[in-house]
Motif scaffolding. Sequence first.
Motif, mmCIF file in Angstrom:
data_model
loop_
_atom_site.group_PDB
_atom_site.id
_atom_site.type_symbol
_atom_site.label_atom_id
_atom_site.label_comp_id
_atom_site.label_asym_id
_atom_site.label_seq_id
_atom_site.Cartn_x
_atom_site.Cartn_y
_atom_site.Cartn_z
ATOM 1 N N ARG A 34 -3.403 3.925 -3.174
ATOM 2 C CA ARG A 34 -4.559 5.169 -2.292
ATOM 3 C C ARG A 34 -5.390 6.466 -3.902
ATOM 4 N NH1 ARG A 34 -6.439 6.211 3.421
ATOM 5 N NH2 ARG A 34 -6.025 4.149 3.601
ATOM 6 N N PRO A 74 0.744 -0.987 0.412
ATOM 7 C CA PRO A 74 0.360 0.063 0.448
ATOM 8 C C PRO A 74 1.075 1.248 -0.539
ATOM 9 C CG PRO A 74 -0.527 -1.468 1.873
ATOM 10 C CD PRO A 74 0.818 -2.171 1.725
ATOM 11 N N THR A 110 -9.216 2.995 3.388
ATOM 12 C CA THR A 110 -8.967 3.214 1.505
ATOM 13 C C THR A 110 -10.490 4.138 1.985
ATOM 14 O OG1 THR A 110 -7.325 2.726 0.867
ATOM 15 C CG2 THR A 110 -8.371 3.247 -1.035
#
Length: 423
Positions: free
Chosen positions: A166, A161, A248
Amino acid sequence: MVKERLISLDVFRGLTILLMTIVNNPGDWGNVYPPLLHADWNGCTPTDLVFPFFVFIMGVAVPLAMPEKFYDGSTFNKILVRSLRMLCLGIFFNFFGKIQLFGLDGVPLLTGRLLITFAVGYALMGNFNLKLKNILAWLILFSYLILAYSGIEAYQDVRLPGVLQRIAIVYFVVSLLYLKTSQKTQIITGLVLLLGYWAVMTLIPVPGIGEANLEKGTNLSAWIDSILLKGHMYQGTVTWDPEGILSTVPSIVNGIIGLLIGQLLLRDASKILKAQKMGIVGTLLIFLGLMWDLVFPINKSLWTSSYVLYTTGLATVFFTILYYLIDIVDYRKAFRLFVIWGVNPMIVFFASQIIPQALVMIEFRNPHNSSEKINLLNYLYSFWIAPFFSNPMTASLVGALVYVCIWTFILWIFYRNKLIFKV
């Protein structure tokens, strides 16, 4: 409808990425002024505004880039490929420092890493036809995943991530919402996501932990990360990720609110009326965020629903001020610097995180202690900046500002030569 570049949005983007560069590159991480650090947990500092402001700005830009809503297979592919390219650029930041090449070390290894960086950067920001962009993005993504789960020691804990990852996900969802749904549906979607996230985080028990909670490492979002991202999370937290999977979901609403503001700007109305409406919306969002904070604390790491409303409210108010000054009053001269930063955010995103890692890899004898080695980044700060300041926090800030000045010069050259790097 003809696409018209909104200078105030470029300025807002430039201000945001400039602040990001400052907070991400202090001269000394041990000496940083508190506003330039993230809140330890609950709360919100100026640094905590950078990421949600980016997401908001991206949402505003979506309808401005596609004023005539038209959806077909080609449009979907363009959105998908752009999302994939952003995703892959973000993941590469995490791979750079782990790349191993035939047992090389030191400068030879750095040279190899930089060559790979150039190749990946060109593949993901080069202006190819859509089909080739698609192939390259998927090829790079699968390469990441194969390396991450190959069992190779160097990559077994690489983080997957991240910030750009994102943003890529939010861009994909928000773009499709814009093209496929009405504003009413977009508002309902945003409300459902915020209320749903609040309910999930505060009502569902955490397996193996007990009651629902909002504490570090023991909340439901952290548990999901520990299951689905095991071994591939942020090293500073290890057992959960600040850009994790569940957190998210509410960040999509930052993009949706930006999307609604962007559509407001496309309406056939006076600029003053648009500014007034944005100001009212922004103020209302700040108020609602502060009220929700009483039961669902403002928290960046969890990306709480109150954090979404509060940060998008501030973003809307701040953007309204810039819109009034630049696009209504036409006062632009004072903002030229931020335009230079705002039109080329992707190259700063990409390279500004690679350069410090590269400088750390260049080591040599410490001039003040021959028995020790010092890397180039620490050398430049310790001998060229820190000695001139009695306050170590001021020295650290100056170190960041020097880096900003270097980037300003680079971006000015790009701007003068009309070089814009896009995904």
